[in-house]
Design an enzyme around this catalytic site. Structure first.
Site, PDB file in Angstrom:
ATOM      1  N   LYS A  82     -18.069  -8.677  -0.435  1.00  0.00           N
ATOM      2  CA  LYS A  82     -18.302  -8.370  -1.852  1.00  0.00           C
ATOM      3  C   LYS A  82     -19.743  -8.704  -2.226  1.00  0.00           C
ATOM      4  CE  LYS A  82     -13.541  -9.079  -3.375  1.00  0.00           C
ATOM      5  NZ  LYS A  82     -13.065  -7.922  -4.101  1.00  0.00           N
ATOM      6  N   LYS A 139      -7.104  -9.743   8.504  1.00  0.00           N
ATOM      7  CA  LYS A 139      -6.207 -10.831   8.189  1.00  0.00           C
ATOM      8  C   LYS A 139      -4.791 -10.293   8.083  1.00  0.00           C
ATOM      9  CE  LYS A 139      -5.465 -12.312   3.859  1.00  0.00           C
ATOM     10  NZ  LYS A 139      -4.829 -11.645   2.718  1.00  0.00           N
ATOM     11  N   ARG A 152       0.197   5.154  16.839  1.00  0.00           N
ATOM     12  CA  ARG A 152       1.408   5.436  17.606  1.00  0.00           C
ATOM     13  C   ARG A 152       1.936   6.843  17.324  1.00  0.00           C
ATOM     14  NH1 ARG A 152       5.288   0.858  16.018  1.00  0.00           N
ATOM     15  NH2 ARG A 152       4.747   1.952  14.128  1.00  0.00           N
ATOM     16  N   HIS A 159     -12.377  -9.857   3.586  1.00  0.00           N
ATOM     17  CA  HIS A 159     -13.121  -8.837   2.831  1.00  0.00           C
ATOM     18  C   HIS A 159     -13.886  -9.430   1.646  1.00  0.00           C
ATOM     19  CE1 HIS A 159      -9.645  -8.693   0.077  1.00  0.00           C
ATOM     20  NE2 HIS A 159     -10.423  -8.075  -0.776  1.00  0.00           N
ATOM     21  N   ASP A 166      -2.002 -16.332   1.670  1.00  0.00           N
ATOM     22  CA  ASP A 166      -2.554 -15.008   1.380  1.00  0.00           C
ATOM     23  C   ASP A 166      -3.968 -15.091   0.793  1.00  0.00           C
ATOM     24  OD1 ASP A 166      -2.176 -12.133   1.134  1.00  0.00           O
ATOM     25  OD2 ASP A 166      -2.098 -12.447  -1.047  1.00  0.00           O
ATOM     26  N   LYS A 196      -0.698 -14.202  -9.027  1.00  0.00           N
ATOM     27  CA  LYS A 196      -0.348 -12.822  -9.383  1.00  0.00           C
ATOM     28  C   LYS A 196       0.220 -12.793 -10.800  1.00  0.00           C
ATOM     29  CE  LYS A 196      -0.758 -11.350  -5.022  1.00  0.00           C
ATOM     30  NZ  LYS A 196      -1.855 -10.473  -4.611  1.00  0.00           N
ATOM     31  N   HIS A 242      -9.728 -16.342   1.336  1.00  0.00           N
ATOM     32  CA  HIS A 242     -10.715 -15.928   0.331  1.00  0.00           C
ATOM     33  C   HIS A 242     -11.265 -17.108  -0.491  1.00  0.00           C
ATOM     34  CE1 HIS A 242      -9.268 -12.144   1.581  1.00  0.00           C
ATOM     35  NE2 HIS A 242      -8.298 -11.994   0.717  1.00  0.00           N
TER      36      HIS A 242
HETATM   37  C1  BG6 Z   1      -5.769  -9.495  -0.106  1.00  0.00           C
HETATM   38  C2  BG6 Z   1      -4.444 -10.109  -0.443  1.00  0.00           C
HETATM   39  O1  BG6 Z   1      -6.348 -10.133   1.008  1.00  0.00           O
HETATM   40  O2  BG6 Z   1      -6.639  -9.639  -1.221  1.00  0.00           O
HETATM   41  C3  BG6 Z   1      -3.834  -9.476  -1.688  1.00  0.00           C
HETATM   42  O3  BG6 Z   1      -3.550  -9.938   0.661  1.00  0.00           O
HETATM   43  C4  BG6 Z   1      -4.834  -9.521  -2.834  1.00  0.00           C
HETATM   44  O4  BG6 Z   1      -2.628 -10.117  -2.067  1.00  0.00           O
HETATM   45  C5  BG6 Z   1      -6.178  -8.994  -2.391  1.00  0.00           C
HETATM   46  O5  BG6 Z   1      -4.297  -8.740  -3.887  1.00  0.00           O
HETATM   47  C6  BG6 Z   1      -7.221  -9.214  -3.486  1.00  0.00           C
HETATM   48  O6  BG6 Z   1      -8.408  -8.540  -3.138  1.00  0.00           O
HETATM   49  P1  BG6 Z   1      -9.392  -7.985  -4.253  1.00  0.00           P
HETATM   50  O7  BG6 Z   1     -10.542  -7.455  -3.471  1.00  0.00           O
HETATM   51  O8  BG6 Z   1      -8.635  -6.943  -5.009  1.00  0.00           O
HETATM   52  O9  BG6 Z   1      -9.732  -9.157  -5.115  1.00  0.00           O
END
Ligand code: BG6
Length: 483
Positions: free
Chosen positions: A182, A148, A51, A178, A235, A331, A240
């Site tokens: 890995k 996501k 934008r 993602h 999240d 966390k 994941h």
């Molecule tokens: C993200 C989450 O998808 O993955 C984050 O939104 C998280 O909260 C992150 O910290 C963790 O990814 P990685 O690759 O650092 O384990």
């Protein structure tokens, strides 16, 4: 051993949200890395679309600065950065309006693979897809990549799927998780399906339980407001951890092809039992040593969102009935550790003296840090003390196995190259995402009804007491979170 670089065809990649955080930290540095190792073909175009009103030069300066900030060895790569910047262009675009679309079209070549990467809020997915279609920018070869969060419940995920499928076929849609990019996550498939060793043991007859841990040492400082709308369940677990669970539990696919793999993952999600509230522990980290707690970081002193979750999950199928999967993520924990630990059952009859604190045979697949696998075995304690046994680890650290010349590849750069190749194996299919939400939704709805506050835990700990109890009452214990 030096990593092999498989060239890809020339492409036009449009990144919507190109001035945003993800693009500057991950996507564009990842592309630069692919360029630096020679994988990006001459003639590849990266078109930043956002934008912000800025000219081409200002965009190049922004990207150059980002590369210097986020690419570790950038100081030694200034010539390559200059060459890479030549493949970049910028278009100021209004995702929901008319401005910029015609200009975008002028940058796209008719016969070239084109991919649209939507690194923007999901609320814009539908408008962008529609605009691409109305302006004639989609081709049968075109691909759309979305980040996501893909929805926040089943209804919103269905709405997003409907938005995208108005314009694109499922075979053109790449939903990113993602974690699938890995290295060790892919290695999990190779470990399982390229070795005959494990398969006979990979079931509830031989496996006592599985622990999947994704622990983070950082809190949500800086993104508390965003995070508070999701919590650990939305999240991390819905995407994941669910993917890690699927890859661990799925049946061998008949071929290593996108739909063969994704069909098997979907079956795992569909086999998950609903989770009873007493099989879940939720937590929030508390304030300590002058540092804010979760509620301070979230900016809401009353928030009920969880920064930690542990749960016991049953996969109700022939292979897994009777073997629980324990998932945990959170966390501000003691360590940043992600791993899958497969604990095998004890030998049916033990003829040697019992080992105090014996943990049993386990295969531990370490995702990060220090990627590799460890097999915990029982051996004789050395020395003349009789037939006493101890536990020892057979350890394979991938970095050692491959040698120092193999450079680590970030998940994002691998995934972007898979998009260009047109391989959807490492991306989530629409029905997979919907099935995951269908399983998660009732759990979240239950919390919304009871409005219980998650238990507090200390920063730097292994999570709340309830999470420990979840395993204790089954006569098991979590693996230590080792820093
Ligand atoms: C993200 C989450 O998808 O993955 C984050 O939104 C998280 O909260 C992150 O910290 C963790 O990814 P990685 O690759 O650092 O384990």
């Amino acid at each position: 051993m030096v990593s092999r670089v498989i060239p890809v065809d020339p492409f036009d990649l449009v990144i919507f949200g190109a001035t945003g955080d993800l693009a500057r930290r991950k996507i564009i540095p990842g592309l630069f890395h692919r360029f630096a190792v020679g994988q990006m073909p001459a003639g590849a175009r990266i078109i930043g679309a956002a934008r912000s009103e800025m000219n081409h030069e200002a965009f190049l300066k922004l990207i150059e600065d980002s590369l210097k900030e986020f690419v570790p060895k950038s100081a030694e790569q200034s010539a390559q950065i200059a060459a890479f910047l030549k493949s970049l262009r910028y278009v100021c675009i209004d995702a929901t309006g008319e401005a910029g679309w015609r200009e975008l079209g002028e940058h796209l070549r008719p016969e070239t693979v084109r991919a649209f990467y939507l690194s923007v809020s999901p609320t814009l997915f539908g408008a962008i897809a529609d605009n691409l279609s109305t302006h004639g920018l989609t081709t049968p070869q075109a691909r759309i990549v979305v980040e996501k969060p893909f929805g926040r419940d089943l209804a919103s995920a269905k709405a997003l799927n409907a938005d995208l499928s108005r314009v694109f076929d499922e075979g053109q849609i790449y939903r990113i998780d993602h974690y699938l990019g890995k290295e060790t996550v892919q290695n999990l498939m190779v470990l399982r399906f390229a070795n005959a060793l494990w398969e006979p043991l990979w079931n509830s007859t031989h496996i006592d339980h599985v622990q999947i841990t994704v622990a983070e040492s950082l809190g949500v400082e800086g993104r508390g407001e965003y995070y508070d709308r999701s919590g650990a369940m939305r999240d991390m677990v819905q995407n994941h951890l669910m993917q890690l669970l699927c890859l661990t539990a799925m049946e061998p696919p008949s071929r290593f092809r996108p739909d063969a793999v994704r069909d098997e993952k979907l079956k795992v999600i569909e086999a998950l039992d609903p989770v009873a509230p007493d099989s879940i522990a939720r937590g929030q980290y508390r304030a300590a040593n002058g540092e804010g707690g979760y509620r301070d970081h979230a900016g809401d002193p009353q928030t009920l969102t969880e920064s930690f979750i542990a749960m016991k999950v049953n996969v109700s199928n022939w292979r897994w009935a009777g073997t629980p999967f324990y998932l945990r993520t959170g966390k501000k924990l003691r360590a940043r550790t992600s791993e899958i630990a497969i604990t095998f059952r004890d030998p049916p009859h033990m003829i040697f003296p019992k080992l105090e604190g014996r943990r049993g045979n386990a295969l531990i697949i370490r995702l990060q840090p220090d990627e590799g696998i460890t097999l915990r075995t029982t051996i004789k304690e050395p020395g003349p003390g009789g037939m006493r046994v101890v536990e020892a680890a057979l350890d394979l650290t991938f970095a050692d196995a491959h040698g120092p010349d193999v450079e680590a590849q970030d998940a994002y750069e691998r995934l972007v190259m898979e998009v260009i190749r047109g391989d959807q194996t490492l991306f989530m299919r629409g029905d997979e995402v919907e099935a995951a939400w269908a399983w998660v939704d009732p759990i979240i709805r239950g919390w919304e009804e009871t409005r219980e506050r998650p238990a507090l835990y200390d920063a730097g700990s292994a999570g709340p007491e309830d999470a420990l109890m979840l395993l204790h009452r089954d006569g098991r214990r979590w693996r230590d979170l080792e820093p």
